[in-house]
Write an enzyme that holds these catalytic residues in place. Structure first.
Site, PDB file in Angstrom:
ATOM      1  N   GLU A 115     -34.416 -39.141  14.060  1.00 34.85           N
ATOM      2  CA  GLU A 115     -33.032 -39.469  14.385  1.00 34.85           C
ATOM      3  C   GLU A 115     -32.480 -40.532  13.430  1.00 34.85           C
ATOM      4  OE1 GLU A 115     -32.249 -39.088  18.952  1.00 34.85           O
ATOM      5  OE2 GLU A 115     -34.254 -39.943  18.708  1.00 34.85           O
ATOM      6  N   GLU A 135     -40.091 -34.885  21.946  1.00 34.32           N
ATOM      7  CA  GLU A 135     -39.725 -35.459  23.245  1.00 34.32           C
ATOM      8  C   GLU A 135     -39.905 -34.482  24.405  1.00 34.32           C
ATOM      9  OE1 GLU A 135     -37.423 -37.932  20.240  1.00 34.32           O
ATOM     10  OE2 GLU A 135     -38.022 -35.831  20.459  1.00 34.32           O
TER      11      GLU A 135
END
Length: 246
Positions: A115, A135
């Site tokens: 990210e 995740e």
């Protein structure tokens, strides 16, 4: 003796180079590293001598993301919402920075580290690079822009693939999808990123900031708004040149 810093900093011809420094852990980001990294980023953003910022990692990887040993831990008794909001605020410092931010990617680029890389203005990778959002394996999703940034760069289907399968992609696949901009051999990675950064650092910082802002506006707004942003920025730059006698 003091402990080895978890983030290394140096300035090279107007370029601030910030390096994650937990190579034995593939630069997994714990709370201590995150604190040092944010402080280093703030210094680079505030330093008028710094025109461009480069993010990289020591050792074999850029960063494997959040240290799983601290997954779910919240420093200072912060709530989940407060913890995520702080992380998003750190990400926005890159996205909203007037200074270009470049990433040199290798090895693992996972989770929150991916990210961060996607928040940068340019990404250069070497063939060892593996990008993934793991995740979902923990019953979670990205929370600092992973899905929206991937959607902007590669499209919704590819964002869903990464977020919903936890599968990794290599540098060539990332290049085809637009998630990285160049792929170079490992021995050329740092020099290629520094070459790009030094080139940018040689240009007018207001023009660099305008170019970044216009490109971002072109993604988030319609064409008319992007053209208006170009008009306002260019008129301001012309006025600044006249004031400087150029």
């Amino acid at each position: 003796m003091s402990a080895e810093p978890l983030v290394l900093e140096r300035i090279d011809a107007g370029v601030a180079v910030l390096s994650y420094n937990r190579p034995a852990k593939h630069n997994a980001r714990n709370d201590a590293m995150t604190g040092q990294w944010e402080a280093a980023l703030d210094r680079a953003l505030a330093d008028e001598a710094v025109r461009v910022i480069v993010l990289r990692g020591e050792g074999r990887s850029f960063s494997s993301g959040r240290d799983v040993g601290e997954l779910g831990q919240r420093p200072d008794g912060a709530s989940d919402e407060e913890f995520i909001a702080r992380a998003q605020a750190r990400q926005l410092k890159i996205l909203h920075s007037a200074k270009p931010v470049l990433a040199a990617l290798k090895g693992y680029v996972l989770g929150g580290a991916l990210e961060t890389a996607l928040s940068c203005d340019l990404r250069v990778a070497d063939p060892t690079t593996r990008l993934a959002f793991p995740e979902i394996r923990h019953g979670l999703v990205t929370d600092t822009g992973g899905i929206p940034l991937t959607t902007r760069l590669a499209g919704p289907s590819r964002a869903k693939f990464l977020a919903m399968t936890a599968e990794s992609i290599d540098a060539d696949q990332a290049l085809r999808w637009g998630l990285v901009d160049f792929v170079v051999e490992p021995e050329a990675l740092d020099e290629r990123v520094l070459e790009l950064a030094r080139t940018m650092a040689g240009f007018d910082p207001e023009a660099l900031a305008a170019a970044k802002s216009i490109a971002d506006t072109s993604v988030t707004e319609d064409l008319a708004a992007a053209l208006r942003a170009e008009l306002v920025a260019q008129a301001g730059l012309f006025a600044a040149r006249r004031r400087a006698g150029l």
